[in-house]
Design a protein around this motif. Structure first.
Motif, PDB file in Angstrom:
ATOM      1  N   GLN A   1     -53.259  -5.730 -23.850  1.00  0.00           N
ATOM      2  CA  GLN A   1     -53.100  -6.464 -25.089  1.00  0.00           C
ATOM      3  C   GLN A   1     -51.355  -6.356 -25.340  1.00  0.00           C
ATOM      4  N   LEU A   2     -50.786  -5.052 -25.055  1.00  0.00           N
ATOM      5  CA  LEU A   2     -49.361  -5.305 -25.547  1.00  0.00           C
ATOM      6  C   LEU A   2     -48.510  -5.747 -24.315  1.00  0.00           C
ATOM      7  N   LEU A   3     -49.136  -6.050 -23.298  1.00  0.00           N
ATOM      8  CA  LEU A   3     -48.347  -6.822 -22.022  1.00  0.00           C
ATOM      9  C   LEU A   3     -48.501  -8.350 -22.607  1.00  0.00           C
ATOM     10  N   PHE A   4     -49.730  -8.797 -23.095  1.00  0.00           N
ATOM     11  CA  PHE A   4     -49.417 -10.256 -23.587  1.00  0.00           C
ATOM     12  C   PHE A   4     -48.472 -10.402 -24.859  1.00  0.00           C
ATOM     13  N   ILE A   5     -48.383  -9.435 -25.756  1.00  0.00           N
ATOM     14  CA  ILE A   5     -47.434  -9.408 -26.927  1.00  0.00           C
ATOM     15  C   ILE A   5     -46.060  -9.564 -26.467  1.00  0.00           C
ATOM     16  N   GLN A   6     -45.927  -8.708 -25.266  1.00  0.00           N
ATOM     17  CA  GLN A   6     -44.257  -8.578 -24.757  1.00  0.00           C
ATOM     18  C   GLN A   6     -44.004 -10.056 -24.043  1.00  0.00           C
ATOM     19  N   HIS A   7     -44.986 -10.418 -23.305  1.00  0.00           N
ATOM     20  CA  HIS A   7     -45.134 -11.886 -22.528  1.00  0.00           C
ATOM     21  C   HIS A   7     -44.582 -13.022 -23.585  1.00  0.00           C
ATOM     22  N   MET A   8     -45.284 -12.835 -24.848  1.00  0.00           N
ATOM     23  CA  MET A   8     -45.171 -13.984 -25.748  1.00  0.00           C
ATOM     24  C   MET A   8     -43.723 -13.685 -26.484  1.00  0.00           C
ATOM     25  N   ILE A   9     -43.270 -12.466 -26.571  1.00  0.00           N
ATOM     26  CA  ILE A   9     -41.918 -12.385 -27.057  1.00  0.00           C
ATOM     27  C   ILE A   9     -40.787 -12.953 -26.119  1.00  0.00           C
TER      28      ILE A   9
END
Length: 658
Positions: free
Chosen positions: A334-342
């Protein structure tokens, strides 16, 4: 058509289509495989219905211009909907569902010709569905004609007059949910309940002022059937139809990607902006694109092992890649997706994100871990604007509690350096009928209340506002000196077997004899209690001088013959400095806003005056213990109340025993 009619319309249509599976496919296909046939045929029927209005004109244009170099443009211009707008796709075959039924003996060949007459953007969709394989199987089992006939009945009227684009999207979602439920698959991976999507959409655009004539790019990196993207467009155009909304997404699963792309095509969107079927984490198909708005429900607790090599390689690039802040544990991306979006935020303009996760990304991972380092980066860059705790049992495939993160790279002045926590866990109503694990929904008034609370930015029982630093802490390692007493007793001799090198001696007969000889030699020291390492060490070395033992072996044996003793001398190193006792080692989390030395004096030295910590071992961490901030103390019941209950229950038991 009223709201209730809409609901009944999409429900009726999905019921009829779902029933086709049982009436035609039962006995020929496994229940788990029904959707592999029904979903592509539903999409095909919708295309057939949408193309019907200009069908004759397109077929005529094809016959007249089939050898023309500009055929593609001619067919695209002839393929229009009832509103007069170009559809963006075409089919030049003389066949449609009705005409296919007129030639039952050749239905397989004719259906394939019909499929091959679609524009390339539609052909790709049916390739992803692997529809030709199913047509062959259906024909071989002699049920292809029956299936096409069922889809041609008036109860499955999927024409734009009968079913709006929005309803069609809902029908797709409902079918996927029901088929997934039937085969115990994760329906919630493919789409998010409409109430949650609506809340996320309104939070994403809350307080935003977009000028007429502006172009806004909206992106979902785990777009499923595209429901979130569609919701964003509908919401924005209701507010201001003069804003051009361009949708982008990526989806990993073939069939879901095919449905999303088909849905976008039928809605007149740029379907080529929907990428797939590829993993966003390891194969980002929009690598240099940035967006104004991003919205997503990435998979919860899904491991990213299949993406591992590519993700780790990109992490090596630091902040030149998408994962510079750190990598979470492999079991949860999940935190990979958040980093990706940022990483997709615009650098010279404002971008905003609404993403939903479970609780794990808030607090999993100790100081110095990948998760903690990602949170640290989010807070230090002032990205997190608000975090909203939602009710449980909102999703089709899980009952767990979830959180909406609102992130931005340009906060309003009053929000700079601050994070707003909103407790909306009680904002739900119960469903009349459960849908999988979904037993709760967020009603319209609650959505308004949550969005207004977000906009108000004031503290209340359900709202806390903190500085970014409030979520950070320094984890220190508290050491205490080694104080031991030493004795050769029977009990302590047995402890020698917990030392691996001593235990290993017993692997052969010679070693076993040596073990016994060492123990016998140690017993010559007697069972006196020693409180000084050096004097006991001298005794041990003297007793064991006949054995060729390394100093480390002797040191570890002495430790196995020792116990902690507050009255004993400190064990020191060669420089006379007390050694730390690993068994007494502890850690303390000290809030960043607190002075470490002051905290250490008040909370540690008060109890252990000889404790110490070393700066080089300190680690900074960040976590969001959401429930802790909203904890309300409930005093225990009075003794009188408890006694009265016990008396009552005792009397009832005695009555039963009689």
């Amino acid at each position: 058509m009223g709201k209730g009619d809409n609901m009944n319309n999409f429900q009726e249509k999905s019921n009829f289509i779902f029933a086709i599976a049982d009436s035609i496919l039962r006995g020929y296909y496994k229940r788990n495989d029904y959707q592999k046939v029904i979903l592509p045929f539903t999409v095909l029927k919708r295309f057939d219905s949408v193309l019907a209005y200009s069908k004759d004109a397109v077929v005529k244009a094809y016959e007249e211009n089939k050898n023309d170099d500009g055929l593609e443009l001619i067919l695209m211009s002839e393929s229009i909907g009832e509103n007069g707008k170009k559809l963006g796709f075409y089919n030049y075959s003389p066949y449609d569902f009705q005409k296919l039924l007129e030639d039952p003996n050749n239905i397989e060949a004719n259906l394939k010709q019909y499929l091959n007459s679609f524009s390339e953007n539609v052909k790709d969709i049916f390739v992803r569905f692997d529809i030709e394989k199913h047509i062959y199987t259906l024909s071989e089992k002699n049920i292809l004609f029956k299936l096409v006939k069922k889809f041609s009945e008036t109860t499955v009227d999927l024409s734009p007059k009968s079913v709006s684009n929005h309803e069609m999207g809902t029908i797709f979602e409902e079918l996927i949910r029901r088929f997934s439920e039937q085969s115990n698959e994760e329906a919630g991976e493919h789409f998010t309940p409409r109430d949650v999507v609506k809340l996320m959409t309104e939070l994403l655009f809350a307080g935003e002022t977009n000028e007429s004539g502006s172009i806004k790019l909206v992106y979902d990196p785990a777009c499923g059937t595209g429901g979130m993207l569609t919701s964003c467009k509908e919401y924005m155009q209701n507010i201001n139809p003069d804003i051009d909304i361009v949708l982008y997404g990526q989806e990993i699963q073939d069939e879901i990607y095919a449905i999303c792309k088909a849905d976008m095509l039928m809605k007149g969107e740029k379907a080529e902006n929907i990428k797939g079927p590829y993993s966003t984490l390891s194969n980002d198909k929009l690598p240099n694109q940035t967006f104004d708005y991003m919205i997503s429900n990435p998979p919860y607790g899904r491991d990213w092992e299949t993406d591992e090599d590519e993700v780790k390689a990109e992490a090596e690039l630091g902040y030149n890649g998408r994962f510079g802040a750190g990598l979470p544990r492999k079991s949860d991306g999940q935190l990979l997706f958040i980093q990706h979006m940022i990483s997709k935020m615009k650098t010279n303009d404002k971008s905003k994100i609404a993403v939903i996760t479970n609780g794990s990304p808030l607090f999993t991972g100790d100081a110095g871990s990948g998760e903690s380092n990602i949170r640290k980066w989010i807070f230090e860059n002032d990205y997190l604007e608000s975090l909203i705790a939602l009710p449980d049992q909102l999703f089709f495939n899980t009952g767990i509690g979830t959180y909406i993160w609102v992130l931005t790279n340009k906060k309003a002045p009053q929000r700079k350096g601050k994070v707003q926590l909103i407790d909306a866990r009680e904002e739900f109503e119960s469903m009349r009928k459960s849908l999988g694990d979904k037993r709760h929904f967020i009603p319209e008034e609650s959505i308004k209340k949550i969005v207004n609370t977000y906009n108000d930015f004031t503290v209340s029982d359900k709202v806390k506002i903190f500085d970014n630093e409030d979520f950070g802490y320094t984890k220190i390692t508290v050491e205490r000196p080694m104080q031991l007493n030493y004795q050769v007793s029977q009990e302590r001799l047995e402890n020698l077997y917990s030392y691996s090198a001593f235990k290993k001696l017993a692997e052969d007969e010679e070693g076993k004899k040596q073990q016994e000889a060492i123990k016998e030699a140690l017993q010559t020291i007697g069972d006196d209690l020693y409180t000084d390492w050096n004097s006991f060490e001298a005794k041990v070395k003297q007793a064991l001088k006949q054995f060729d033992l390394k100093p480390i072996f002797i040191k570890n044996m002495i430790e196995k013959l020792s116990e902690h003793d507050d009255t004993a001398d400190y064990v020191t190193d060669r420089k006379g400095k007390p050694k730390e006792d690993s068994n007494l080692r502890d850690t303390e989390k000290i809030p960043l806003i607190q002075n470490i030395d002051d905290y250490f004096e008040d909370e540690v030295l008060k109890y252990y005056s000889d404790a110490w910590y070393e700066d080089k071992k300190n680690k900074m961490g960040y976590e969001i213990n959401f429930t802790q901030y909203f904890y309300v103390y409930e005093p225990p019941r009075s003794l009188e109340e408890i006694e009265a209950d016990i008396t009552k229950v005792t009397a009832e038991i005695q009555e039963l025993l009689k």
